[in-house]
Design a protein around this motif. Structure first.
Motif, mmCIF file in Angstrom:
data_model
loop_
_atom_site.group_PDB
_atom_site.id
_atom_site.type_symbol
_atom_site.label_atom_id
_atom_site.label_comp_id
_atom_site.label_asym_id
_atom_site.label_seq_id
_atom_site.Cartn_x
_atom_site.Cartn_y
_atom_site.Cartn_z
ATOM 1 N N UNK A 208 0.859 -1.181 0.000
ATOM 2 C CA UNK A 208 0.000 0.000 0.000
ATOM 3 C C UNK A 208 0.900 1.237 0.000
ATOM 4 N N UNK A 209 0.405 2.330 -0.567
ATOM 5 C CA UNK A 209 1.191 3.560 -0.639
ATOM 6 C C UNK A 209 0.853 4.427 0.580
ATOM 7 N N UNK A 210 1.822 4.649 1.468
ATOM 8 C CA UNK A 210 1.546 5.471 2.659
ATOM 9 C C UNK A 210 1.163 6.906 2.290
ATOM 10 N N UNK A 211 0.583 7.607 3.235
ATOM 11 C CA UNK A 211 0.024 8.938 2.983
ATOM 12 C C UNK A 211 1.030 9.942 2.441
ATOM 13 N N UNK A 212 2.295 9.821 2.841
ATOM 14 C CA UNK A 212 3.281 10.839 2.448
ATOM 15 C C UNK A 212 4.276 10.323 1.410
ATOM 16 N N UNK A 213 3.869 9.279 0.670
ATOM 17 C CA UNK A 213 4.801 8.627 -0.265
ATOM 18 C C UNK A 213 4.284 8.728 -1.694
ATOM 19 N N UNK A 214 5.219 8.873 -2.649
ATOM 20 C CA UNK A 214 4.908 8.766 -4.080
ATOM 21 C C UNK A 214 5.577 7.496 -4.597
ATOM 22 N N UNK A 215 4.837 6.711 -5.377
ATOM 23 C CA UNK A 215 5.387 5.513 -6.010
ATOM 24 C C UNK A 215 5.516 5.768 -7.507
ATOM 25 N N UNK A 216 6.666 5.439 -8.077
ATOM 26 C CA UNK A 216 6.869 5.520 -9.523
ATOM 27 C C UNK A 216 6.986 4.114 -10.090
ATOM 28 N N UNK A 217 6.176 3.817 -11.111
ATOM 29 C CA UNK A 217 6.241 2.528 -11.793
ATOM 30 C C UNK A 217 6.952 2.738 -13.128
ATOM 31 N N UNK A 218 8.024 1.969 -13.356
ATOM 32 C CA UNK A 218 8.800 2.052 -14.595
ATOM 33 C C UNK A 218 8.675 0.745 -15.360
ATOM 34 N N UNK A 219 8.708 0.850 -16.694
ATOM 35 C CA UNK A 219 8.703 -0.324 -17.547
ATOM 36 C C UNK A 219 10.124 -0.735 -17.930
ATOM 37 N N UNK A 220 10.250 -1.399 -19.053
ATOM 38 C CA UNK A 220 11.547 -1.908 -19.517
ATOM 39 C C UNK A 220 12.585 -0.784 -19.565
ATOM 40 N N UNK A 221 13.790 -1.082 -19.080
ATOM 41 C CA UNK A 221 14.911 -0.146 -19.222
ATOM 42 C C UNK A 221 16.011 -0.723 -20.122
ATOM 43 N N UNK A 446 -0.922 8.463 -2.751
ATOM 44 C CA UNK A 446 -1.762 7.735 -1.795
ATOM 45 C C UNK A 446 -3.238 7.670 -2.215
ATOM 46 N N UNK A 447 -3.649 8.556 -3.162
ATOM 47 C CA UNK A 447 -5.032 8.507 -3.664
ATOM 48 C C UNK A 447 -5.185 7.468 -4.786
ATOM 49 N N UNK A 448 -4.081 6.838 -5.188
ATOM 50 C CA UNK A 448 -4.059 5.788 -6.227
ATOM 51 C C UNK A 448 -4.507 6.291 -7.604
#
Length: 477
Positions: A208-221, A446-448
């Motif tokens: 789960x993404x905590x309230x103060x966190x940003x998650x970045x999803x990356x594809x193939x590098x 955090x709002x998805x």
């Protein structure tokens, strides 16, 4: 008014222009229009086959070349392109047959002779490996006394103790930019530490993404290190409040694959609960042997480094579930509608290790979406394709908003398909220095909510893609 044949020729010529501009999807579309108007001209099919090869749709390339051969059984180009496509999907015996036909039709064709010899060599190697195949080999870490490896006095990098540090990672990033390596002792430490971390993770990581966190999803590098640096420059490096998920295919093709793999592993070691890695179809032995990673490991370090990486790749999770809303996996969905998230959780990746030719692991790493409903044969020649109805049923059955996958170049870096329920993200801009695509990454708060970001390729030192691939066949792709 132009006749159908004249109009078809015009479409073919426009297709050639798109091909020259490295816009493979546009070229394929124009060649398709030409074929629809004149399906008796085999060169339209061989042209489209080459565009399919460039876009890695090897199954489609084989189908087009086969049709061209039916129209003209003496068309060398058709046999040649079918052979290249067979080689790309690791079917060297089929490639041998077609290259032999090329040489039979034109005994002076040096390129076909060279590629025939390469394919025959690969077939011999595969037969040799099959003959000597034994049970579980001991780990490459066995007998490796890392502590006793001395660091030479003239090593000018930051030293690594028992734990990774941000200082070490920052120094490693700069070393890699200037063509330097890190000491092999540190390479061993990083891979061994991370193998243990990922081995202990579930097959499907749930976060789960905590309230103060940003998650970045990356594809193939795909070994495009300098483009990854550009992504980090624009979006920020991994940090305590900035998590990252890399969705497979870190290695192969691009010629800085060891640099990317080591950097991602170092971040995983530093932030095991805020940095995530899914396995891709290129984190597998057979692909690494052909598409460059094994050769690169041996050239820059040694064979043991490749074997350690291989063991660690087979320990990587196959999927990540983000907030029960998004299933992130490298390839796509399944040949069976009854597959659930529970089935993914139960996949025993530790006993299987390599994906094989069938089953859930292979499908998670290899499948692709299609626009037509239902399921269809794979354009790659491996796995299958799934339509919007398949995605809808899977998402509804498992309570998901969407699946996020990678595995395919998108000219804009990303694409929302299947009514927004199937999202592709690809993070290697100007892929292999050949495709004029942008790269992309997805930020999720955090709002998805999903925020799509694009970026462009940056210059890199003059080392071509596939520089470490072990045979000349790959130069055709």
């Amino acid at each position: 008014m132009a006749s159908a044949v004249e109009q078809a020729t015009a479409y073919k010529n426009d297709g050639n222009k798109a091909f020259a501009a490295h816009n493979w999807p546009k070229a394929i579309d124009l060649y398709t229009k030409a074929i629809e108007l004149n399906d008796k001209e085999p060169t339209y099919l061989t042209n489209r086959a080459q565009a399919h090869i460039k876009s890695e749709a090897f199954g489609y390339a084989i189908a087009d070349a086969t049709k061209a051969i039916e129209l003209n059984p003496k068309l060398i180009k058709a046999y040649f392109r079918r052979a290249v496509a067979h080689a790309a999907i690791l079917k060297p015996k089929d490639a041998v047959k077609d290259f032999k036909k090329c040489v039979e039709l034109d005994p002076t064709n040096k390129d076909a002779k060279l590629k025939l010899a390469e394919c025959q060599k690969i077939v011999r190697q595969l037969n040799f490996y099959a003959a000597i195949e034994v049970g579980d080999e001991p780990s490459a870490a066995e007998g490796l006394d890392v502590d006793s490896i001395a660091i030479e006095p003239d090593y000018d990098g930051v030293k690594l103790g028992d734990q990774i540090t941000q200082e070490f990672i920052d120094d490693m990033i700069e070393r890699f930019k200037t063509g330097k390596k890190i000491h092999k002792k540190y390479v061993y430490q990083i891979i061994i530490a991370v193998k243990k971390i990922v081995y202990d993770e579930p097959t499907m990581v749930e976060m789960k993404i905590p309230d103060d966190v940003k998650l970045t999803v990356c594809g193939d590098t795909h070994g495009q290190y300098f483009d990854l640096m550009e992504l980090f420059r624009l979006n920020g490096r991994p940090a305590e409040k900035h998590w990252y998920l890399f969705n497979g295919d870190f290695v192969d093709r691009g010629s800085w694959s060891t640099e990317i793999a080591l950097l991602l592993y170092a971040y995983k070691w530093l932030r095991p609960n805020g940095f995530f890695l899914n396995r891709g179809n290129h984190e597998t032995d057979d692909m690494n042997k052909v598409y460059g990673f094994e050769g690169e490991c041996k050239a820059k370090y040694n064979d043991r480094v490749f074997k350690l990486f291989s063991e660690s790749f087979s320990a990587l999770p196959l999927a990540t579930l983000i907030g029960s809303k998004y299933l992130v996996l490298h390839g796509g969905l399944f040949s069976d509608d009854n597959v659930t998230l529970d089935d993914i959780r139960k996949v025993d990746r530790h006993s299987q290790r390599q994906p094989g030719q069938a089953g859930l692991m292979m499908e998670m790493l290899w499948t692709d979406p299609q626009t037509a409903p239902g399921r269809g044969p794979s354009k790659r020649g491996v796995g299958m394709q799934f339509g919007p109805d398949v995605t809808k049923r899977f998402c509804e059955k498992n309570g998901l908003d969407a699946i996020i996958r990678s595995h395919e170049v998108r000219m804009d870096g990303y694409e929302e398909e299947h009514d927004g329920r199937c999202i592709t993200v690809f993070s290697a801009p100007k892929y292999c220095d050949q495709t004029e695509n942008r790269g992309a990454y997805i930020n999720i708060g955090p709002d998805y909510k999903l925020s799509f970001n694009q970026f462009d390729a940056v210059p890199h030192p003059p080392i071509r893609p596939m520089a470490y691939a072990n045979n000349s066949l790959m130069s055709m792709m």
